[in-house]
Design an enzyme around this catalytic site. Structure first.
Site, mmCIF file in Angstrom:
data_model
loop_
_atom_site.group_PDB
_atom_site.id
_atom_site.type_symbol
_atom_site.label_atom_id
_atom_site.label_comp_id
_atom_site.label_asym_id
_atom_site.label_seq_id
_atom_site.Cartn_x
_atom_site.Cartn_y
_atom_site.Cartn_z
ATOM 1 C CE1 TYR A 75 10.977 5.053 -8.147
ATOM 2 C CE2 TYR A 75 11.747 3.973 -10.145
ATOM 3 C CZ TYR A 75 10.892 4.022 -9.061
ATOM 4 O OH TYR A 75 9.940 3.057 -8.884
ATOM 5 N NE ARG A 78 7.811 8.763 -7.750
ATOM 6 C CZ ARG A 78 7.637 7.547 -7.244
ATOM 7 N NH1 ARG A 78 8.040 6.498 -7.911
ATOM 8 N NH2 ARG A 78 7.067 7.384 -6.079
ATOM 9 C CG ASN A 110 2.982 7.466 0.752
ATOM 10 O OD1 ASN A 110 2.353 6.728 -0.002
ATOM 11 N ND2 ASN A 110 2.415 8.420 1.447
ATOM 12 C CG HIS A 130 5.451 -0.153 -1.303
ATOM 13 N ND1 HIS A 130 4.275 0.349 -1.814
ATOM 14 C CD2 HIS A 130 5.151 -1.402 -0.873
ATOM 15 C CE1 HIS A 130 3.313 -0.555 -1.692
ATOM 16 N NE2 HIS A 130 3.814 -1.616 -1.108
ATOM 17 N N GLY A 202 -5.666 7.746 2.694
ATOM 18 C CA GLY A 202 -5.202 8.125 1.362
ATOM 19 C C GLY A 202 -4.577 7.011 0.545
ATOM 20 C CB THR A 203 -3.972 3.648 0.391
ATOM 21 O OG1 THR A 203 -3.627 2.632 -0.575
ATOM 22 C CG2 THR A 203 -4.773 3.017 1.508
ATOM 23 C CB SER A 204 -6.298 3.417 -4.710
ATOM 24 O OG SER A 204 -5.049 2.790 -4.934
ATOM 25 C CB ALA A 246 -5.154 13.202 4.287
#
Ligand code: APR
Length: 260
Positions: A75, A78, A110, A130, A202-204, A246
Site C-alpha cells: 500500500y 501504491r 477506485n 472501496h 473501465g471496470t472488469s 476512457a
C-alpha cells in the site's frame, strides 16, 4: 436495444449521447480502467502484478493478519505511485459534468483519489465504494484519519499507528471477504436504482456488489452505457458498448452538443 459498433462509425456514441441528453438522473460507475491512462496500474490483465503477488493475495484481512509489513509495503508503494499521477481527461470530463448537471453522480471502486482530485465542486465528489489509499483505520478502535504520509515498512514497529490509541492502523480499504460500508453501499444502490442511465467506465465488472449496480439501473428500466477496451460480463446486457480508451471516449461522450 443493444448497439455495439466500431466507435469510429460515430453511431454508438451518438446513441449514447442521446441517452445521456434525455436522462434526468445519471450514475457513473468507474473502475481501474479510468485511471490507467493516468499511470495507475489496473488490477487484472497485463501489469496487474506487484512483485510476484496478485492483488487478491494482498488485499485480504488474512494477508494483513499474517504479514502486515508486506501488506503495508504494497500500500505504501501504491500510495507513492498514485501521488505522482494526475487526473486524466476522463476524470476531468466526469467532474465537470457532475459540477454542472444536477442528478449526475460518480461512484467509484477506485481507491486512488483521482476523482476527488478532479472535483472542483462538492457535487463532483465521488462515492468511494472501496475506501481510499489516503485514509487509515485503527485495527482496535476503528478511528479513521486522512493519511498521505510515506509508509515506513522497514519492520512491524515502523508501520502506521492509530493517533488515538496507539494500536496498529490499516489502510481504510475494503478488502476481499469484507463488507462494504453499509451506508455507502445503500447510497450507491439508491443512485443506481433511480438512474435513467448507468455509465460504466473501465471496470472488469468481476467484483460484487459494485458490478451489480448497472443491473439495478437496467431492472428499473434505465439504460447502461459501457466504456471499456474489452468486453466484460456487462457487455451483453449493455444498451450501448463503446470500445476504446476512457480518456478519449468519456470527454467525447460528455461534450456539449455543438448547438448548445
Ligand atoms: N480505458 C477504458 N478501459 C480500460 C482502460 C482504458 N484506458 N484500461 C483498462 N481498461 C479496462 C480493462 O479492460 C478492464 O476491464 O478496465 C478494466 C480494469 O479491470 P480491473 O483491473 O479488474 O479493475 P476493476 O474492475 O476496477 O477491479 C474491481 O477489484 O481488485 C479489486 O477492489 C479492487 O476496486 C477493485 C475491484
Amino acid at each position: 436495444m443493444r448497439d455495439v459498433a466500431a466507435d469510429a462509425s460515430g453511431h454508438s456514441i451518438d446513441h449514447a449521447r442521446g441517452l445521456l441528453r434525455d436522462a434526468g438522473r445519471v450514475v457513473v460507475l468507474t473502475g481501474a480502467g479510468v485511471s490507467a491512462e493516468s499511470g495507475v496500474p489496473t488490477f487484472r490483465g497485463a501489469g496487474g502484478l506487484w512483485k510476484e503477488y496478485r492483488a487478491e493475495e494482498l488485499a485480504t484481512p488474512e494477508a494483513f493478519a499474517r504479514d502486515p509489513r508486506l501488506v503495508w509495503e504494497w500500500y505504501g508503494w501504491r500510495r507513492r505511485l498514485v501521488q505522482q499521477c494526475t487526473p486524466n481527461a476522463a476524470h476531468i470530463a466526469l467532474a465537470e459534468t457532475a459540477a454542472q448537471r444536477d442528478g449526475f453522480r460518480i461512484v467509484t471502486q477506485n481507491v486512488d483519489g483521482l476523482h476527488v482530485a478532479a472535483a472542483r465542486a462538492p457535487s463532483a465528489r465521488p462515492l468511494e465504494l472501496h475506501g481510499s489509499l489516503f485514509r487509515t483505520r485503527c485495527t482496535r478502535c476503528s478511528e479513521r484519519r486522512a493519511d498521505d504520509d510515506v509508509v515506513d515498512a522497514t519492520s512491524r514497529e515502523t508501520l502506521p499507528r492509530c493517533a488515538a490509541c496507539g494500536a496498529m492502523a490499516r489502510p481504510d480499504i475494503v478488502w476481499f471477504g469484507e463488507s462494504l460500508d453499509a451506508r455507502v453501499l445503500d447510497e450507491a444502490m439508491q443512485l443506481a436504482s433511480g438512474a435513467n442511465v448507468c455509465l460504466v467506465v473501465g471496470t472488469s465488472a468481476l467484483v460484487h456488489p459494485a458490478a451489480g449496480l448497472a443491473d439495478l439501473t437496467r431492472r428499473a428500466g434505465g439504460a447502461v452505457i459501457e466504456i471499456n477496451l474489452a468486453d466484460t460480463p456487462l457487455t451483453s446486457g449493455a444498451t450501448v458498448a463503446l470500445r476504446g480508451p476512457a480518456s478519449v471516449l468519456v470527454p467525447e461522450l460528455l461534450a456539449p452538443d455543438p448547438a448548445e
